[in-house]
Design a protein around this motif. Structure first.
Motif, PDB file in Angstrom:
ATOM      1  N   SER A   1      38.706  41.494 203.452  1.00 50.30           N
ATOM      2  CA  SER A   1      37.492  42.174 203.003  1.00 50.30           C
ATOM      3  C   SER A   1      36.435  41.176 202.546  1.00 50.30           C
ATOM      4  CB  SER A   1      37.821  43.134 201.861  1.00 50.30           C
ATOM      5  OG  SER A   1      36.663  43.746 201.377  1.00 50.30           O
ATOM      6  N   GLY A   2      35.281  41.196 203.233  1.00 48.57           N
ATOM      7  CA  GLY A   2      34.157  40.356 202.836  1.00 48.57           C
ATOM      8  C   GLY A   2      34.282  38.898 203.203  1.00 48.57           C
ATOM      9  N   GLU A   3      35.343  38.513 203.919  1.00 42.90           N
ATOM     10  CA  GLU A   3      35.563  37.106 204.249  1.00 42.90           C
ATOM     11  C   GLU A   3      34.844  36.748 205.549  1.00 42.90           C
ATOM     12  OE1 GLU A   3      35.949  33.629 204.088  1.00 42.90           O
ATOM     13  OE2 GLU A   3      37.327  34.408 202.591  1.00 42.90           O
ATOM     14  N   ILE A   4      33.737  35.985 205.457  1.00 43.22           N
ATOM     15  CA  ILE A   4      32.981  35.598 206.654  1.00 43.22           C
ATOM     16  C   ILE A   4      32.700  34.102 206.677  1.00 43.22           C
ATOM     17  CG2 ILE A   4      31.911  37.854 207.038  1.00 43.22           C
ATOM     18  CD1 ILE A   4      29.433  36.797 205.587  1.00 43.22           C
ATOM     19  N   SER A   5      33.498  33.325 205.934  1.00 41.11           N
ATOM     20  CA  SER A   5      33.306  31.879 205.930  1.00 41.11           C
ATOM     21  C   SER A   5      33.790  31.293 207.248  1.00 41.11           C
ATOM     22  CB  SER A   5      34.060  31.256 204.762  1.00 41.11           C
ATOM     23  OG  SER A   5      35.445  31.543 204.852  1.00 41.11           O
ATOM     24  N   ALA A   6      33.402  30.063 207.509  1.00 37.50           N
ATOM     25  CA  ALA A   6      33.808  29.382 208.738  1.00 37.50           C
ATOM     26  C   ALA A   6      35.329  29.267 208.800  1.00 37.50           C
ATOM     27  CB  ALA A   6      33.172  28.003 208.792  1.00 37.50           C
ATOM     28  N   PHE A   7      35.851  29.302 210.029  1.00 34.31           N
ATOM     29  CA  PHE A   7      37.292  29.148 210.231  1.00 34.31           C
ATOM     30  C   PHE A   7      37.554  27.790 210.851  1.00 34.31           C
ATOM     31  CE2 PHE A   7      41.033  29.326 212.993  1.00 34.31           C
ATOM     32  CZ  PHE A   7      41.996  29.772 212.093  1.00 34.31           C
ATOM     33  N   GLU A   8      38.466  27.035 210.254  1.00 30.95           N
ATOM     34  CA  GLU A   8      38.834  25.716 210.755  1.00 30.95           C
ATOM     35  C   GLU A   8      40.330  25.696 211.033  1.00 30.95           C
ATOM     36  OE1 GLU A   8      36.980  22.996 211.368  1.00 30.95           O
ATOM     37  OE2 GLU A   8      35.070  23.878 210.758  1.00 30.95           O
ATOM     38  N   GLY A   9      40.704  25.881 212.308  1.00 34.88           N
ATOM     39  CA  GLY A   9      42.099  25.815 212.691  1.00 34.88           C
ATOM     40  C   GLY A   9      42.409  24.497 213.371  1.00 34.88           C
ATOM     41  N   THR A  10      43.603  24.386 213.889  1.00 33.46           N
ATOM     42  CA  THR A  10      43.988  23.176 214.609  1.00 33.46           C
ATOM     43  C   THR A  10      43.207  23.042 215.909  1.00 33.46           C
ATOM     44  OG1 THR A  10      46.207  23.307 213.647  1.00 33.46           O
ATOM     45  CG2 THR A  10      45.942  21.911 215.593  1.00 33.46           C
ATOM     46  N   HIS A  11      42.993  24.175 216.596  1.00 34.97           N
ATOM     47  CA  HIS A  11      42.328  24.141 217.894  1.00 34.97           C
ATOM     48  C   HIS A  11      41.050  24.968 217.947  1.00 34.97           C
ATOM     49  CE1 HIS A  11      45.608  22.001 219.923  1.00 34.97           C
ATOM     50  NE2 HIS A  11      46.429  22.731 219.172  1.00 34.97           N
ATOM     51  N   TYR A  12      40.847  25.872 216.999  1.00 33.95           N
ATOM     52  CA  TYR A  12      39.685  26.758 217.038  1.00 33.95           C
ATOM     53  C   TYR A  12      38.840  26.572 215.783  1.00 33.95           C
ATOM     54  CZ  TYR A  12      42.591  29.034 220.574  1.00 33.95           C
ATOM     55  OH  TYR A  12      43.373  29.288 221.659  1.00 33.95           O
ATOM     56  N   ARG A  13      37.535  26.514 215.988  1.00 36.70           N
ATOM     57  CA  ARG A  13      36.586  26.387 214.885  1.00 36.70           C
ATOM     58  C   ARG A  13      35.475  27.401 215.084  1.00 36.70           C
ATOM     59  NH1 ARG A  13      39.127  22.009 216.062  1.00 36.70           N
ATOM     60  NH2 ARG A  13      39.835  20.567 214.435  1.00 36.70           N
ATOM     61  N   LEU A  14      35.407  28.382 214.194  1.00 40.36           N
ATOM     62  CA  LEU A  14      34.413  29.452 214.292  1.00 40.36           C
ATOM     63  C   LEU A  14      33.470  29.353 213.107  1.00 40.36           C
ATOM     64  CD1 LEU A  14      37.210  30.490 215.680  1.00 40.36           C
ATOM     65  CD2 LEU A  14      36.063  32.695 215.664  1.00 40.36           C
ATOM     66  N   GLY A  15      32.183  29.356 213.388  1.00 31.59           N
ATOM     67  CA  GLY A  15      31.218  29.172 212.327  1.00 31.59           C
ATOM     68  C   GLY A  15      30.992  30.394 211.464  1.00 31.59           C
ATOM     69  N   HIS A  16      31.110  31.599 212.061  1.00 35.80           N
ATOM     70  CA  HIS A  16      30.765  32.817 211.312  1.00 35.80           C
ATOM     71  C   HIS A  16      31.536  34.003 211.889  1.00 35.80           C
ATOM     72  CE1 HIS A  16      28.182  34.940 208.527  1.00 35.80           C
ATOM     73  NE2 HIS A  16      27.773  35.785 209.460  1.00 35.80           N
ATOM     74  N   PRO A  17      32.866  34.037 211.699  1.00 34.72           N
ATOM     75  CA  PRO A  17      33.704  35.065 212.330  1.00 34.72           C
ATOM     76  C   PRO A  17      33.613  36.420 211.629  1.00 34.72           C
ATOM     77  CG  PRO A  17      35.070  33.598 211.038  1.00 34.72           C
ATOM     78  CD  PRO A  17      33.677  33.044 210.963  1.00 34.72           C
ATOM     79  N   VAL A  18      32.591  37.181 211.979  1.00 35.11           N
ATOM     80  CA  VAL A  18      32.366  38.500 211.384  1.00 35.11           C
ATOM     81  C   VAL A  18      33.241  39.543 212.073  1.00 35.11           C
ATOM     82  CG1 VAL A  18      30.651  40.295 210.953  1.00 35.11           C
ATOM     83  CG2 VAL A  18      30.005  37.883 210.801  1.00 35.11           C
ATOM     84  N   CYS A  19      33.749  40.489 211.307  1.00 37.27           N
ATOM     85  CA  CYS A  19      34.524  41.601 211.880  1.00 37.27           C
ATOM     86  C   CYS A  19      34.044  42.902 211.243  1.00 37.27           C
ATOM     87  CB  CYS A  19      36.012  41.409 211.635  1.00 37.27           C
ATOM     88  SG  CYS A  19      37.049  42.585 212.507  1.00 37.27           S
ATOM     89  N   ASN A  20      33.051  43.508 211.857  1.00 39.58           N
ATOM     90  CA  ASN A  20      32.459  44.739 211.345  1.00 39.58           C
ATOM     91  C   ASN A  20      32.239  45.693 212.521  1.00 39.58           C
ATOM     92  OD1 ASN A  20      31.272  46.613 209.704  1.00 39.58           O
ATOM     93  ND2 ASN A  20      29.305  45.559 209.540  1.00 39.58           N
ATOM     94  N   PRO A  21      32.859  46.900 212.510  1.00 40.71           N
ATOM     95  CA  PRO A  21      33.579  47.502 211.396  1.00 40.71           C
ATOM     96  C   PRO A  21      34.944  46.868 211.183  1.00 40.71           C
ATOM     97  CG  PRO A  21      33.731  48.908 213.319  1.00 40.71           C
ATOM     98  CD  PRO A  21      32.781  47.808 213.679  1.00 40.71           C
ATOM     99  N   ALA A  22      35.415  46.975 209.963  1.00 42.51           N
ATOM    100  CA  ALA A  22      36.746  46.491 209.627  1.00 42.51           C
ATOM    101  C   ALA A  22      37.798  47.450 210.167  1.00 42.51           C
ATOM    102  CB  ALA A  22      36.874  46.377 208.107  1.00 42.51           C
TER     103      ALA A  22
END
Length: 289
Positions: A149-170
């Motif tokens: 809920s409300g988490e839209i910070s950048a994602f830093e994985g081993t192989h994937y980097r997403l700057g703004h992974p929004v998921c709306n609607p939840a």
């Protein structure tokens, strides 16, 4: 034990234009029979060992969307989606969309992938095994973040980097669609299950339960290492049902699987499912204790 149906074969008699009608009959029959989940196989080429690679095969998430609209209660999911088929954010968004449209009936079934022949035939990536498991962990972590809920910070994985992974609607499911991690590599797959998943999937190998017992013991050990209760993970098993098998015999087999500690039987049949086969399966379920 909960009983579910796995659709792996789409080779019904007649023209392709009737595939939708056949699917509706199977899905609604499964729902009326009180089954727990309809699972579909996520391949682009037919992978049923009783069929051939060039036989009929439908794309998993388009098929699940169709089935969402044709059912009301039964749960739905892919058994399981290779993380190499789709960018992880697209996969998470597809599952989320279906969860919203189905009012919370979706599973998120995911695995590392394995079929080199399919990857080569369809120009799909298939990195080395270690990298596929890293990508699997990235994908599960991304899903959990996108569903927070409300988490839209950048994602830093081993192989994937997403700057703004929004998921709306939840997702409608709470806290999110249950994650099932499947695969044949007991050590790495079950380690990820213990850390992140709501369920695992095992295979009903004809060895008097030796393999199942061993893998459940491995899972229990990983749960202890992760500080998690073994009992909170749903243990599913893929098993095969043939129409010449009496409901009483298959019902006893379900009882045996339950006695091993399994919670859900995901039933596969040779060839496409029919209304008659679903009726037999429901009768077997009623014979199980």
């Amino acid at each position: 034990m909960r009983l579910s149906l796995s659709i792996t074969n789409y080779s019904w008699p007649g023209p392709a234009a009737k595939l939708g009608q056949e699917l509706v009959q199977v899905a609604q029959g499964a729902e009326q029979a009180g089954l727990d989940t309809i699972w579909v196989s996520d391949h682009l080429l037919q992978a049923d060992p009783t069929s051939t690679p060039d036989a009929e095969m439908l794309e998993a998430y388009v098929t699940l969307g169709f089935l969402v609209a044709q059912t009301e209660r039964i749960r739905l999911g892919a058994m399981v989606s290779p993380v190499t088929f789709r960018p992880p954010a697209v996969l998470v968004k597809a599952v989320t969309t279906l969860d919203v449209l189905s009012a919370g009936r979706m599973w998120f079934g995911v695995g590392a992938g394995y079929q080199a022949e399919e990857a080569q035939a369809m120009d799909l990536p298939l990195p080395a095994t270690a990298e596929r498991f890293e990508r699997l962990e990235d994908t599960v972590l991304l899903a959990r973040q996108m569903w927070s809920s409300g988490e839209i910070s950048a994602f830093e994985g081993t192989h994937y980097r997403l700057g703004h992974p929004v998921c709306n609607p939840a997702p409608v499911s709470r806290p999110h669609p249950p994650i099932l991690i499947g695969g044949v590599c007991a050590r790495r797959t079950l380690q990820l299950v213990a850390r992140y998943a709501a369920a695992c999937n095992l295979f009903d190998i004809p060895d008097d339960g030796v393999t199942v017992k061993r893998k459940l013991a491995v899972l229990a050990r990983h749960c202890e290492e992760a500080g998690r209760s073994f009992d909170e993970i749903e243990k599913t098993i893929s098993t095969r049902f043939t129409q010449d098998e009496s409901p009483a015999v298959f019902g006893r087999h379900l009882d045996w699987l339950a006695a091993l500690g399994l919670d859900q039987a995901v039933v596969i049949t040779s060839g496409p499912w029919t209304e008659s086969a679903i009726s037999q399966l429901a009768a077997a379920s009623s014979r199980a204790s």
